[in-house]
Motif scaffolding. Structure first.
Motif, PDB file in Angstrom:
ATOM      1  N   ALA A  24       9.494  18.018   9.666  1.00 11.13           N
ATOM      2  CA  ALA A  24       9.623  18.297  11.107  1.00 11.13           C
ATOM      3  C   ALA A  24      10.630  19.408  11.328  1.00 11.13           C
ATOM      4  CB  ALA A  24      10.089  17.029  11.832  1.00 11.13           C
ATOM      5  N   ASP A  25      11.715  19.363  10.568  1.00  7.60           N
ATOM      6  CA  ASP A  25      12.793  20.333  10.754  1.00  7.60           C
ATOM      7  C   ASP A  25      12.298  21.755  10.475  1.00  7.60           C
ATOM      8  OD1 ASP A  25      14.314  18.076  11.195  1.00  7.60           O
ATOM      9  OD2 ASP A  25      15.274  18.101   9.227  1.00  7.60           O
ATOM     10  N   LYS A  27       9.230  22.909  10.425  1.00 11.63           N
ATOM     11  CA  LYS A  27       8.208  23.362  11.394  1.00 11.63           C
ATOM     12  C   LYS A  27       8.874  23.786  12.702  1.00 11.63           C
ATOM     13  CE  LYS A  27       4.878  20.099   9.498  1.00 11.63           C
ATOM     14  NZ  LYS A  27       4.016  18.937   9.757  1.00 11.63           N
ATOM     15  N   THR A  28       9.875  23.004  13.128  1.00 12.69           N
ATOM     16  CA  THR A  28      10.593  23.324  14.367  1.00 12.69           C
ATOM     17  C   THR A  28      11.298  24.669  14.232  1.00 12.69           C
ATOM     18  OG1 THR A  28      10.932  20.978  14.821  1.00 12.69           O
ATOM     19  CG2 THR A  28      12.452  22.514  15.887  1.00 12.69           C
ATOM     20  N   THR A 213      13.139  16.616  15.525  1.00 11.93           N
ATOM     21  CA  THR A 213      12.693  17.848  16.174  1.00 11.93           C
ATOM     22  C   THR A 213      13.736  18.350  17.168  1.00 11.93           C
ATOM     23  OG1 THR A 213      10.404  17.161  15.856  1.00 11.93           O
ATOM     24  CG2 THR A 213      10.805  18.809  17.591  1.00 11.93           C
ATOM     25  N   ALA A 217      15.814  21.811  16.696  1.00 14.28           N
ATOM     26  CA  ALA A 217      15.651  22.843  17.727  1.00 14.28           C
ATOM     27  C   ALA A 217      17.020  23.287  18.247  1.00 14.28           C
ATOM     28  CB  ALA A 217      14.779  22.309  18.867  1.00 14.28           C
ATOM     29  N   TYR A 238      11.380  22.282  24.239  1.00 13.60           N
ATOM     30  CA  TYR A 238      10.487  22.332  23.070  1.00 13.60           C
ATOM     31  C   TYR A 238      10.008  20.930  22.679  1.00 13.60           C
ATOM     32  CZ  TYR A 238       8.824  22.890  18.293  1.00 13.60           C
ATOM     33  OH  TYR A 238       8.057  22.846  17.152  1.00 13.60           O
ATOM     34  N   VAL A 239      10.937  19.955  22.618  1.00 20.98           N
ATOM     35  CA  VAL A 239      10.525  18.614  22.185  1.00 20.98           C
ATOM     36  C   VAL A 239       9.639  17.958  23.241  1.00 20.98           C
ATOM     37  CG1 VAL A 239      12.484  17.167  22.996  1.00 20.98           C
ATOM     38  CG2 VAL A 239      11.303  16.574  20.908  1.00 20.98           C
ATOM     39  N   ALA A 242       6.250  19.232  22.687  1.00 19.43           N
ATOM     40  CA  ALA A 242       5.704  18.701  21.424  1.00 19.43           C
ATOM     41  C   ALA A 242       5.263  17.247  21.592  1.00 19.43           C
ATOM     42  CB  ALA A 242       6.753  18.828  20.317  1.00 19.43           C
ATOM     43  N   HIS A 258       4.347  20.152  16.487  1.00 24.33           N
ATOM     44  CA  HIS A 258       5.344  21.229  16.377  1.00 24.33           C
ATOM     45  C   HIS A 258       4.779  22.591  16.714  1.00 24.33           C
ATOM     46  CE1 HIS A 258       7.206  17.997  13.949  1.00 24.33           C
ATOM     47  NE2 HIS A 258       8.249  18.416  14.617  1.00 24.33           N
TER      48      HIS A 258
END
Ligand SMILES: Nc1ncnc2c1ncn2[C@@H]1O[C@H](COP(=O)(O)OP(=O)(O)OP(=O)(O)O)[C@@H](O)[C@H]1O
Ligand SMILES: Cc1ncc(CO)c(N)n1
Length: 264
Positions: A24-25, A27-28, A213, A217, A238-239, A242, A258
């Motif tokens: 996740a990290d 991709k974010t 995420t 971000a 952003y979250v 998502a 993401h």
């Protein structure tokens, strides 16, 4: 030649399902225009139904990955997530002392399914070694409870939660009210300034990876030179996007999307 994007490092566990953790990290970080790098602290066998297994890496492997990145490439912001054990929390806290980049600490305790991602014996090291190294700490309400003993069941308690977290030394506390009823409200403070981030609650059960995420971000925003409140505001939108776009994968809780800002 192209100017390189800002560099962000995640120090976290791997989620084989791709929705949370290191996956996740990274991709974010990509979605927000930065170059993501990783120090893997633990490998988890994980999917939409839960965590089937977890294997922390040796402290030496964590130190080596960190030094490889910092000594050659350099970092403009760091994010920490799953750290698994007291030994790894202490190892990572000592490594963070070696860099001047801002640090976002997500004090990950359990997964959405209730599986332990941090040994109970590591909690003291999180309070006394990791939180003091944080530019921003991003606990959810369950994490606030085990970190500080403060129980919050409504929006009005978020300020009290933040004060308790700040007493351990992070520069800013961002308390996530995502587990409360009603709007998804987060509260950010450094003890002086106060910022409320409010978004409509999306009635979507596919929320695997929300906490990772948000923290990544924020780190991406800090690497881009934003202030903490600016980075948190950008991270919240952003979250929220998502989560709105989260999709079903597997038989349980699917991931947030993401890639929601890119055309498909
Ligand atoms: N259903 C929802 N709709 C909109 N926003 C949400 C929803 N659930 C959580 N959020 C927001 O998502 C962000 C992450 O919060 P959350 O409380 O889910 O983190 P977390 O519990 O640490 O996540 P994780 O389970 O991945 O560790 C916060 O900004 C929170 O307000
Ligand atoms: C590896 C990993 N880190 C963090 C989370 C957050 O819940 C998770 N589910 N898995």
């Amino acid at each position: 030649m192209r100017i390189p994007p800002p560099r962000v490092l995640t120090v976290a566990g791997s989620d084989s399902g791709g929705g949370a953790g290191i996956q996740a990290d990274l991709k974010t970080m990509l979605a927000l225009g930065t170059h993501g790098m990783s120090v893997v602290t633990a490998v988890t066998a994980q999917n939409s139904l839960g965590v089937q297994g977890a294997w922390p890496l040796p402290a030496e492997a964590v130190r080596a990955q960190f030094r490889s990145v910092v000594d050659d490439i350099g970092v403009e912001a760091v994010k920490t997530g799953m750290l698994a054990s007291a030994e790894l929390v202490e190892t990572v806290a000592a490594l963070l002392d070696e860099v001047t980049a801002p640090v976002v600490v997500d004090p990950v305790g359990i997964s959405k399914h209730g599986d332990a991602l941090l040994a109970a014996s590591a909690r003291d090291a999180v309070r006394t070694k990791l939180l003091p190294a944080a530019t921003v700490a991003t606990p959810n309400l369950d994490e606030v409870a085990w970190l500080t003993g403060v129980q919050v069941s409504s929006e009005t308690g978020l300020r009290r939660a933040a004060e308790a977290v700040l007493s351990y030394g992070p520069r800013w506390a961002l308390i996530k009210g995502g587990h409360l009823e009603g709007d998804a409200v987060d509260f950010l403070t450094d003890g002086v300034e106060e910022h409320w981030f409010r978004a409509p609650r999306h009635d979507n059960r596919h929320t695997h990876g929300t906490g990772c995420t948000l923290a990544s971000a924020i780190a991406a925003g800090l690497a881009k030179g934003r202030s903490v409140p600016e980075a948190a505001a950008e991270a919240k939108s952003y979250v929220t996007g998502a989560i709105a776009a989260g999709f079903a994968l597997g038989a349980g809780i699917g991931p947030v999307d993401h890639g929601w800002m890119s055309a498909r």
